[in-house]
Design a protein around this motif. Structure first.
Motif, PDB file in Angstrom:
ATOM      1  N   GLU A 130     -14.412  28.992   4.784  1.00  0.00           N
ATOM      2  CA  GLU A 130     -14.779  28.282   3.550  1.00  0.00           C
ATOM      3  C   GLU A 130     -14.408  29.097   2.319  1.00  0.00           C
ATOM      4  O   GLU A 130     -14.127  30.303   2.395  1.00  0.00           O
ATOM      5  CB  GLU A 130     -16.277  27.974   3.550  1.00  0.00           C
TER       6      GLU A 130
ATOM      7  N   THR B 225     -16.307  28.597  -0.861  1.00  0.00           N
ATOM      8  CA  THR B 225     -17.397  28.750  -1.831  1.00  0.00           C
ATOM      9  C   THR B 225     -17.915  30.174  -1.844  1.00  0.00           C
ATOM     10  O   THR B 225     -18.200  30.745  -2.896  1.00  0.00           O
ATOM     11  CB  THR B 225     -18.554  27.767  -1.539  1.00  0.00           C
ATOM     12  N   ILE B 226     -18.019  30.767  -0.664  1.00  0.00           N
ATOM     13  CA  ILE B 226     -18.454  32.166  -0.614  1.00  0.00           C
ATOM     14  C   ILE B 226     -17.513  33.047  -1.434  1.00  0.00           C
ATOM     15  O   ILE B 226     -17.931  33.975  -2.115  1.00  0.00           O
ATOM     16  CB  ILE B 226     -18.560  32.650   0.846  1.00  0.00           C
TER      17      ILE B 226
ATOM     18  N   LYS C  20     -17.657  24.042  -7.423  1.00  0.00           N
ATOM     19  CA  LYS C  20     -18.176  24.099  -6.055  1.00  0.00           C
ATOM     20  C   LYS C  20     -18.293  22.666  -5.548  1.00  0.00           C
ATOM     21  O   LYS C  20     -19.028  21.870  -6.138  1.00  0.00           O
ATOM     22  CB  LYS C  20     -19.543  24.793  -6.079  1.00  0.00           C
TER      23      LYS C  20
ATOM     24  N   THR D 246     -17.801  24.022   0.367  1.00  0.00           N
ATOM     25  CA  THR D 246     -19.001  24.573   1.004  1.00  0.00           C
ATOM     26  C   THR D 246     -18.903  24.437   2.528  1.00  0.00           C
ATOM     27  O   THR D 246     -17.913  23.915   3.050  1.00  0.00           O
ATOM     28  CB  THR D 246     -20.239  23.789   0.554  1.00  0.00           C
ATOM     29  N   VAL D 247     -19.955  24.824   3.208  1.00  0.00           N
ATOM     30  CA  VAL D 247     -20.007  24.627   4.659  1.00  0.00           C
ATOM     31  C   VAL D 247     -19.806  23.148   4.979  1.00  0.00           C
ATOM     32  O   VAL D 247     -19.041  22.791   5.883  1.00  0.00           O
ATOM     33  CB  VAL D 247     -21.348  25.137   5.227  1.00  0.00           C
TER      34      VAL D 247
ATOM     35  N   GLY E 236     -23.804  32.486   5.601  1.00  0.00           N
ATOM     36  CA  GLY E 236     -25.085  31.876   5.965  1.00  0.00           C
ATOM     37  C   GLY E 236     -25.048  30.415   5.594  1.00  0.00           C
ATOM     38  O   GLY E 236     -24.521  30.039   4.549  1.00  0.00           O
TER      39      GLY E 236
ATOM     40  N   SER F 212     -29.872  21.465   1.329  1.00  0.00           N
ATOM     41  CA  SER F 212     -28.402  21.507   1.285  1.00  0.00           C
ATOM     42  C   SER F 212     -27.783  20.346   2.044  1.00  0.00           C
ATOM     43  O   SER F 212     -28.253  19.962   3.127  1.00  0.00           O
ATOM     44  CB  SER F 212     -27.904  22.818   1.886  1.00  0.00           C
TER      45      SER F 212
ATOM     46  N   ASP G  68     -25.308  20.714   3.604  1.00  0.00           N
ATOM     47  CA  ASP G  68     -24.814  21.319   4.852  1.00  0.00           C
ATOM     48  C   ASP G  68     -25.539  20.725   6.058  1.00  0.00           C
ATOM     49  O   ASP G  68     -24.949  20.549   7.123  1.00  0.00           O
ATOM     50  CB  ASP G  68     -25.053  22.844   4.854  1.00  0.00           C
TER      51      ASP G  68
ATOM     52  N   LYS H  17     -29.167  31.132   4.921  1.00  0.00           N
ATOM     53  CA  LYS H  17     -29.394  32.159   3.903  1.00  0.00           C
ATOM     54  C   LYS H  17     -30.891  32.451   3.778  1.00  0.00           C
ATOM     55  O   LYS H  17     -31.713  31.544   3.764  1.00  0.00           O
ATOM     56  CB  LYS H  17     -28.788  31.717   2.578  1.00  0.00           C
TER      57      LYS H  17
ATOM     58  N   PHE I   9     -29.497  36.169   7.998  1.00  0.00           N
ATOM     59  CA  PHE I   9     -28.494  36.389   6.968  1.00  0.00           C
ATOM     60  C   PHE I   9     -28.447  37.863   6.585  1.00  0.00           C
ATOM     61  O   PHE I   9     -28.012  38.674   7.393  1.00  0.00           O
ATOM     62  CB  PHE I   9     -28.772  35.471   5.778  1.00  0.00           C
TER      63      PHE I   9
ATOM     64  N   THR J  81     -28.056  28.293  -5.300  1.00  0.00           N
ATOM     65  CA  THR J  81     -27.588  29.274  -4.323  1.00  0.00           C
ATOM     66  C   THR J  81     -26.705  30.350  -4.970  1.00  0.00           C
ATOM     67  O   THR J  81     -26.971  31.554  -4.791  1.00  0.00           O
ATOM     68  CB  THR J  81     -26.878  28.561  -3.148  1.00  0.00           C
TER      69      THR J  81
ATOM     70  N   ASN K 237     -23.378  41.323   3.070  1.00  0.00           N
ATOM     71  CA  ASN K 237     -22.725  40.004   3.081  1.00  0.00           C
ATOM     72  C   ASN K 237     -21.302  40.101   3.628  1.00  0.00           C
ATOM     73  O   ASN K 237     -20.885  39.297   4.462  1.00  0.00           O
ATOM     74  CB  ASN K 237     -22.717  39.444   1.650  1.00  0.00           C
TER      75      ASN K 237
HETATM   76  N1  PSU Z   1     -22.578  31.968   2.917  1.00  0.00           N
HETATM   77  C1  PSU Z   1     -22.477  33.075   2.113  1.00  0.00           C
HETATM   78  N2  PSU Z   1     -22.326  32.859   0.762  1.00  0.00           N
HETATM   79  C2  PSU Z   1     -22.233  31.579   0.219  1.00  0.00           C
HETATM   80  C3  PSU Z   1     -22.334  30.422   1.067  1.00  0.00           C
HETATM   81  C4  PSU Z   1     -22.494  30.699   2.406  1.00  0.00           C
HETATM   82  O1  PSU Z   1     -22.547  34.214   2.596  1.00  0.00           O
HETATM   83  O2  PSU Z   1     -22.075  31.453  -1.004  1.00  0.00           O
HETATM   84  C5  PSU Z   1     -22.235  29.018   0.469  1.00  0.00           C
HETATM   85  C6  PSU Z   1     -21.742  28.024   1.530  1.00  0.00           C
HETATM   86  O3  PSU Z   1     -20.558  27.430   1.042  1.00  0.00           O
HETATM   87  C7  PSU Z   1     -22.850  27.009   1.659  1.00  0.00           C
HETATM   88  C8  PSU Z   1     -23.387  26.995   0.261  1.00  0.00           C
HETATM   89  O4  PSU Z   1     -22.379  25.754   2.104  1.00  0.00           O
HETATM   90  O5  PSU Z   1     -23.449  28.414  -0.022  1.00  0.00           O
HETATM   91  C9  PSU Z   1     -24.727  26.271   0.177  1.00  0.00           C
HETATM   92  O6  PSU Z   1     -24.904  25.783  -1.110  1.00  0.00           O
HETATM   93  P1  PSU Z   1     -26.107  24.731  -1.387  1.00  0.00           P
HETATM   94  O7  PSU Z   1     -27.350  25.489  -1.050  1.00  0.00           O
HETATM   95  O8  PSU Z   1     -26.021  24.376  -2.862  1.00  0.00           O
HETATM   96  O9  PSU Z   1     -25.867  23.550  -0.514  1.00  0.00           O
END
Ligand code: PSU
Ligand code: MN
Length: 300
Positions: A22, A24-25, A83, A102-103, A122, A137, A139, A156, A186, A260, A279
């Motif tokens: 992914e 987003t991380i 994001k 994201t995931v 996570g 989420s 997710d 997380k 995590f 997040t 991380n």
């Molecule tokens: N894992 C990490 N760091 C992150 C994420 C996961 O170590 O930033 C991201 C993933 O992309 C996950 C997102 O899908 O955080 C979740 O965001 P939210 O809680 O807004 O759904």
């Protein structure tokens, strides 16, 4: 609108093992400029195991599955990369814009591209105080609907872990600890909760994924792979910084999809590099294990 990199396209065409990653991380979960270096190391961890990495992101309206070094750099450093979870994809792509996935959205796009294994840090899940905010989420729903294998270090630790485990049960998502009876936390090796089930080999995961498909089930398989105890964030530091981060988010009115990244950013700013180190380590480990699982799913 999906563009596979040459490497990913030929790997998929010739039946080689591919691991989705992914973005987003990369764009929102890790601080610049280290994020780019970490992204490269995650891809290298997959390659070292003999599998092909496919980092996924949307750039200028094109979904990229597999990023060239130039595109990886754009995702890491461009300021217009938002994001995108699943619900954001139609507008971002049709509008010609750019976003990290994201995931949830990475799983969807990876599945569309025919990739069966995905590594992240996570998972997202049920936020603390979700009984008031309803912040859960996307997710979770994605994991119920997309038949992929997701390797993660649990959910997380900034979230409500037991509530998230309950939701995963309700959504009928198989959750296993890899080499452990505990559900990972995590930044922490142990979330304080048991893993719903345990596996010890990548072949068992491959067999589970196969059986899931034969049963016509749609759920992802969540593989929780913990940091070793001597590599986790110091639990006392973790609990202290988390309390401060949650309070800062409340005081500044941070909510929704900003929650997040804000809380993870607070960790990275207030642990003297320790949260960043943990991380990075956990994502690298997850990428390695995902590559081994991808190979096992190809009968290796
Ligand atoms: N894992 C990490 N760091 C992150 C994420 C996961 O170590 O930033 C991201 C993933 O992309 C996950 C997102 O899908 O955080 C979740 O965001 P939210 O809680 O807004 O759904
Ligand atoms: Mn949310």
């Amino acid at each position: 609108m999906i563009q596979l990199s040459d490497e990913v396209a030929s790997a998929l065409a010739s039946g080689r093992a591919v691991v989705a990653l992914e973005s987003t991380i990369l764009a929102h979960g890790l601080p610049r400029p280290d994020n780019l270096e970490v992204a490269r190391r995650i891809e290298a961890a997959v390659r070292d195991q003999g599998s092909v990495p496919a980092t996924i992101a949307v750039l200028d309206g094109i979904v990229h599955v597999g990023l060239s070094p130039e595109l990886l750099e754009q995702v890491a450093f461009r300021d217009d990369v938002t994001k995108a979870s699943i619900r954001d994809l139609p507008a971002v792509i049709s509008g010609g814009r750019s976003a990290a996935t994201t995931v949830a959205s990475t799983s969807h796009l990876a599945h569309l591209a025919g990739i069966r294994v995905f590594a992240t840090g996570g998972l997202g899940g049920v936020h603390r105080e979700a009984s008031v905010t309803f912040d859960e989420s996307a997710d979770l729903l994605a994991l119920a609907q997309i038949p992929i294998v997701v390797v993660c270090a649990g959910v997380k630790s900034i979230l409500d872990v037991p509530a998230t485990l309950e939701r995963l049960e309700t959504l009928s998502v198989p959750v296993v600890g890899f080499g452990t009876d505990r559900f990972p936390g995590f930044y922490l090796s142990d979330s304080g909760f048991a893993a719903p089930a345990r596996v010890d080999t990548q072949q068992e995961i491959a067999a589970m994924a196969n059986m899931r498909n034969m049963l016509r089930l749609t759920q992802a398989i969540v593989v929780g792979y913990p940091l070793p105890a001597d590599e986790q964030l110091d639990p006392a530091m973790h609990d202290r910084v988390l309390a401060e981060a949650l309070e800062a988010a409340r005081a500044q009115g941070i909510s929704g999809k900003d929650a997040t990244p804000f809380i993870l950013g607070h960790f990275h700013d207030h642990t003297a590099g320790e949260s960043m180190r943990a991380n990075v380590r956990l994502v690298l480990r997850n990428a390695e294990l995902a590559a081994r699982i991808a190979l096992a799913m190809h009968g290796a």
